[in-house]
Design an enzyme around this catalytic site. Structure first.
Site, PDB file in Angstrom:
ATOM      1  N   HIS A  16       1.074  -1.144   0.063  1.00 50.22           N
ATOM      2  CA  HIS A  16       0.043   0.131  -0.021  1.00 50.22           C
ATOM      3  C   HIS A  16       0.855   1.132  -0.073  1.00 50.22           C
ATOM      4  O   HIS A  16       2.191   1.085   0.038  1.00 50.22           O
ATOM      5  CB  HIS A  16      -0.952  -0.028   1.449  1.00 50.22           C
ATOM      6  CG  HIS A  16      -0.059   0.240   2.767  1.00 50.22           C
ATOM      7  ND1 HIS A  16      -0.807   1.051   3.539  1.00 50.22           N
ATOM      8  CD2 HIS A  16       0.894  -0.162   3.081  1.00 50.22           C
ATOM      9  CE1 HIS A  16      -0.103   1.164   4.486  1.00 50.22           C
ATOM     10  NE2 HIS A  16       1.030   0.535   4.231  1.00 50.22           N
ATOM     11  N   CYS A  35       6.298   6.354   3.572  1.00 48.13           N
ATOM     12  CA  CYS A  35       5.185   5.668   3.371  1.00 48.13           C
ATOM     13  C   CYS A  35       4.454   6.190   2.073  1.00 48.13           C
ATOM     14  O   CYS A  35       3.134   5.586   1.712  1.00 48.13           O
ATOM     15  CB  CYS A  35       4.244   5.548   4.634  1.00 48.13           C
ATOM     16  SG  CYS A  35       4.963   4.526   5.827  1.00 48.13           S
ATOM     17  N   HIS A  39       4.865   0.233  -0.714  1.00 46.83           N
ATOM     18  CA  HIS A  39       5.833  -0.552  -0.089  1.00 46.83           C
ATOM     19  C   HIS A  39       4.957  -1.705   0.556  1.00 46.83           C
ATOM     20  O   HIS A  39       3.668  -1.723   0.631  1.00 46.83           O
ATOM     21  CB  HIS A  39       6.284   0.135   1.130  1.00 46.83           C
ATOM     22  CG  HIS A  39       5.271   0.654   2.033  1.00 46.83           C
ATOM     23  ND1 HIS A  39       4.526   1.658   1.852  1.00 46.83           N
ATOM     24  CD2 HIS A  39       5.110   0.519   3.442  1.00 46.83           C
ATOM     25  CE1 HIS A  39       3.805   2.395   2.769  1.00 46.83           C
ATOM     26  NE2 HIS A  39       4.053   1.407   3.929  1.00 46.83           N
ATOM     27  N   HIS A  41       4.117  -5.216   3.495  1.00 47.28           N
ATOM     28  CA  HIS A  41       4.006  -5.564   4.922  1.00 47.28           C
ATOM     29  C   HIS A  41       3.571  -7.056   4.833  1.00 47.28           C
ATOM     30  O   HIS A  41       2.927  -7.556   4.207  1.00 47.28           O
ATOM     31  CB  HIS A  41       3.227  -4.669   5.850  1.00 47.28           C
ATOM     32  CG  HIS A  41       3.389  -3.298   6.028  1.00 47.28           C
ATOM     33  ND1 HIS A  41       4.350  -2.920   6.735  1.00 47.28           N
ATOM     34  CD2 HIS A  41       2.672  -2.234   5.452  1.00 47.28           C
ATOM     35  CE1 HIS A  41       4.509  -1.417   6.656  1.00 47.28           C
ATOM     36  NE2 HIS A  41       3.574  -1.336   5.894  1.00 47.28           N
ATOM     37  N   HIS A  79      -1.380 -10.681  -1.136  1.00 47.37           N
ATOM     38  CA  HIS A  79      -0.746 -10.254  -2.285  1.00 47.37           C
ATOM     39  C   HIS A  79      -1.377  -9.443  -3.015  1.00 47.37           C
ATOM     40  O   HIS A  79      -1.239  -9.796  -4.642  1.00 47.37           O
ATOM     41  CB  HIS A  79      -0.297 -11.642  -2.896  1.00 47.37           C
ATOM     42  CG  HIS A  79       0.703 -12.498  -2.335  1.00 47.37           C
ATOM     43  ND1 HIS A  79       0.437 -13.166  -1.202  1.00 47.37           N
ATOM     44  CD2 HIS A  79       1.958 -12.575  -2.211  1.00 47.37           C
ATOM     45  CE1 HIS A  79       1.598 -13.790  -0.777  1.00 47.37           C
ATOM     46  NE2 HIS A  79       2.651 -13.390  -1.341  1.00 47.37           N
ATOM     47  N   GLU A 128       0.903  -4.534  11.633  1.00 48.45           N
ATOM     48  CA  GLU A 128       1.483  -4.204  10.409  1.00 48.45           C
ATOM     49  C   GLU A 128       2.866  -4.453  10.331  1.00 48.45           C
ATOM     50  O   GLU A 128       3.538  -4.862   9.372  1.00 48.45           O
ATOM     51  CB  GLU A 128       1.357  -2.722  10.361  1.00 48.45           C
ATOM     52  CG  GLU A 128       1.705  -2.026   8.941  1.00 48.45           C
ATOM     53  CD  GLU A 128       1.322  -0.687   8.796  1.00 48.45           C
ATOM     54  OE1 GLU A 128       0.572  -0.317   7.922  1.00 48.45           O
ATOM     55  OE2 GLU A 128       2.066   0.242   9.472  1.00 48.45           O
TER      56      GLU A 128
END
Length: 140
Positions: A16, A35, A39, A41, A79, A128
């Site tokens: 996101h 951010c 990127h 997580h 994904h 996260e």
């Protein structure tokens, strides 16, 4: 009747970015830092259900039902680029861990309507990172 809670832990990988399209690049960088870039997580979600412990089964909710409820939700986020895969659910909000915990809670709540269950979703805790998580519950 005895009230209990049951928690199922699931993991998913997703990417996101966070930004406000109404702000300048400088303000976005100041607020969201790195951010603002796409990127990813490795999320860990704790789905907690609450209800009466069934006297015949000893369960708050059957694990078979939990897996069926969570499968379409996890399939939608795993994904993926969350800003796209949850575009409708995010409703123009940033995909922060706080908002994602809320969105997952509401998705579980909606999915549970398809089942004749006495248990309810009580809380979603979404990690996260190992250091950052958010909780959402209608009771907060």
């Amino acid at each position: 009747m005895v009230i209990g809670k049951f928690t199922r832990i699931e993991s998913f990988c997703a990417s996101h970015c966070m930004k406000n399209d109404n702000w300048s690049l400088e303000k976005n960088i100041k607020v969201f830092s790195k951010c603002i870039n796409n990127h990813g997580h490795n999320y860990k979600a704790y789905f907690t259900f609450k209800g009466h412990i069934d006297k015949d089964t000893g369960m708050v909710i059957n694990l078979i039902d939990v897996k069926q409820i969570l499968k379409p939700i996890l399939d939608k986020v795993d994904h993926t680029y969350l800003n796209d895969s949850l575009k409708e659910e995010l409703d123009s909000q940033n995909s922060t861990v706080e908002i994602l915990a809320y969105v997952l809670f509401k998705m579980v709540q909606n999915e549970m309507k398809k089942y004749n269950l006495t248990a309810k979703i009580d809380n979603v805790r979404l990690y996260e990172t190992d250091k950052n998580y958010a909780d959402y519950s209608d009771n907060l």
